[in-house]
Design a protein around this motif. Structure first.
Motif, PDB file in Angstrom:
ATOM      1  N   ILE A  30      56.194  62.766  33.739  1.00  0.00           N
ATOM      2  CA  ILE A  30      56.392  62.165  35.060  1.00  0.00           C
ATOM      3  C   ILE A  30      55.262  62.551  36.000  1.00  0.00           C
ATOM      4  O   ILE A  30      54.729  61.707  36.729  1.00  0.00           O
ATOM      5  N   ALA A  31      54.860  63.838  35.996  1.00  0.00           N
ATOM      6  CA  ALA A  31      53.786  64.281  36.887  1.00  0.00           C
ATOM      7  C   ALA A  31      52.502  63.508  36.617  1.00  0.00           C
ATOM      8  O   ALA A  31      51.786  63.110  37.551  1.00  0.00           O
ATOM      9  N   HIS A  32      52.191  63.285  35.331  1.00  0.00           N
ATOM     10  CA  HIS A  32      51.018  62.477  34.994  1.00  0.00           C
ATOM     11  C   HIS A  32      51.119  61.093  35.614  1.00  0.00           C
ATOM     12  O   HIS A  32      50.166  60.603  36.249  1.00  0.00           O
ATOM     13  N   HIS A  33      52.254  60.443  35.426  1.00  0.00           N
ATOM     14  CA  HIS A  33      52.394  59.072  35.932  1.00  0.00           C
ATOM     15  C   HIS A  33      52.420  59.020  37.454  1.00  0.00           C
ATOM     16  O   HIS A  33      51.966  58.028  38.042  1.00  0.00           O
ATOM     17  N   MET A  34      52.924  60.069  38.098  1.00  0.00           N
ATOM     18  CA  MET A  34      52.885  60.098  39.559  1.00  0.00           C
ATOM     19  C   MET A  34      51.441  60.202  40.049  1.00  0.00           C
ATOM     20  O   MET A  34      51.056  59.553  41.029  1.00  0.00           O
ATOM     21  N   ALA A  35      50.636  61.020  39.362  1.00  0.00           N
ATOM     22  CA  ALA A  35      49.229  61.139  39.733  1.00  0.00           C
ATOM     23  C   ALA A  35      48.503  59.812  39.505  1.00  0.00           C
ATOM     24  O   ALA A  35      47.630  59.426  40.292  1.00  0.00           O
ATOM     25  N   MET A  36      48.859  59.103  38.428  1.00  0.00           N
ATOM     26  CA  MET A  36      48.251  57.804  38.175  1.00  0.00           C
ATOM     27  C   MET A  36      48.650  56.794  39.253  1.00  0.00           C
ATOM     28  O   MET A  36      47.805  56.042  39.769  1.00  0.00           O
ATOM     29  N   ARG A  37      49.916  56.745  39.604  1.00  0.00           N
ATOM     30  CA  ARG A  37      50.363  55.818  40.651  1.00  0.00           C
ATOM     31  C   ARG A  37      49.687  56.131  41.980  1.00  0.00           C
ATOM     32  O   ARG A  37      49.282  55.223  42.713  1.00  0.00           O
ATOM     33  N   ALA A  38      49.574  57.424  42.291  1.00  0.00           N
ATOM     34  CA  ALA A  38      48.926  57.813  43.540  1.00  0.00           C
ATOM     35  C   ALA A  38      47.457  57.414  43.534  1.00  0.00           C
ATOM     36  O   ALA A  38      46.909  56.984  44.559  1.00  0.00           O
ATOM     37  N   GLY A  39      46.811  57.544  42.369  1.00  0.00           N
ATOM     38  CA  GLY A  39      45.403  57.179  42.283  1.00  0.00           C
ATOM     39  C   GLY A  39      45.170  55.687  42.408  1.00  0.00           C
ATOM     40  O   GLY A  39      44.172  55.240  42.983  1.00  0.00           O
TER      41      GLY A  39
END
Length: 306
Positions: free
Chosen positions: A173-182
């Motif tokens: 989830i943390a990976h995907h949150m960083a991707m969405r934020a980027g």
């Protein structure tokens, strides 16, 4: 036997059983620890309902003042996502509550532990969507004041130093949150400074050496993924394999620093290493730093036995 009693996923006696009818039986302890002031660390916690429509909530943590600290001193922000294979756990379990108390005391940060809805009742990517709701709510405090704001964030959080962390499914989830934020950005122009992924729950169709450490566990984790995300395209779905050919480039990761830890005896160890190597490919060209190389086996997790 009634067809609806057919079992489609089973890790009893320790964790979860899922029936074809949609009925779910969980055997892991689901008792909640109340928010409080932790006597061992002095860390204070409280619970916040973020979305009344979905019930998405979070537990906030703030450390006690250290000698020389000013009451108004700004602190880094850590948004944390618990593990449990997308189907177990909560931000309020003693396992995670105690870990966050310790982490907040040692790191001296304000922490927000997201409580997302669980699969299979709420299939993936519900956990990711709920976590995104929490992250956007946190970021929104960068420009928020008044009685509707959470004081621990509005008054004490340094939104120039926001970090994400999670373990196992929480690391996914943390990976995907960083991707969405980027890709899409966060409210008030908040940017993620770094992300910490602790033995991340990543899969793939290619065979890796660590899969043979515990072949039965590897097979179980693959079955688990298909059960918790029935709409998935398989083991190379970008939701579970961030280095798959069809996955977005990690150059879109919304931060310049990353810490990736893998467990020495984890069947998914080499998946984390592959992610780390892919990060190095682009961070070496334009990112700030990526840390790796140390294997970690001592971190709260529900993955063992799944």
């Amino acid at each position: 036997m009634n067809p609806d009693d057919e079992i489609v996923y089973d890790t009893t006696p320790r964790f979860i059983r899922v029936f074809k009818s949609g009925r779910v039986e969980r055997y892991v302890c689901t008792d909640a620890t109340a928010a409080s002031v932790d006597p061992a660390t002095g860390v204070s916690s409280k619970d916040v309902l973020i979305s009344p429509e979905t019930g998405v909530s979070a537990r906030l943590y703030i450390p006690r003042l250290r000698e020389g600290d000013r009451p108004e001193q700004k602190l880094p922000v850590l948004v944390y996502f618990h593990g449990g294979g997308f189907c177990l756990g909560s931000a309020f379990m003693p396992l995670y509550h105690n870990h966050l108390n310790s982490l907040v005391a040692q790191a001296h940060v304000v922490a927000v532990s997201a409580d997302y809805r669980l699969a299979p009742e709420h299939p993936v990517p519900t956990a990711h969507d709920d976590s995104w709701t929490v992250l956007r709510w946190v970021a929104g405090h960068a420009g928020r004041g008044g009685p509707a704001a959470e004081a621990w964030l509005a008054e004490r959080a340094d939104f120039e130093r926001v970090f994400l962390a999670g373990e196992s499914a929480g690391a996914n989830i943390a990976h995907h949150m960083a991707m969405r934020a980027g890709i899409g950005g966060l409210p008030c122009g908040v940017r993620i400074r770094g992300v910490a992924l602790i033995h991340p729950y990543f899969l793939g169709s290619d065979r890796v050496e660590s899969a043979e450490i515990h072949p039965a566990k590897t097979e179980n984790l693959e079955t688990q993924w298909r059960t918790m995300c029935p709409s998935s395209s398989g083991l190379d779905d970008p939701m579970i394999n961030p280095v798959a050919e069809a996955a977005p480039s990690l150059a879109g990761l919304g931060c310049g620093r990353a810490l990736v830890c893998v467990g020495g005896e984890d069947a998914l160890r080499d998946r984390g290493r592959a992610y780390y190597r892919r990060l190095r490919e682009w961070m070496g060209r334009g990112g700030d730093a990526v840390r790796g190389g140390r294997e970690s086996a001592h971190f709260p997790s529900l993955r063992d036995g799944l």
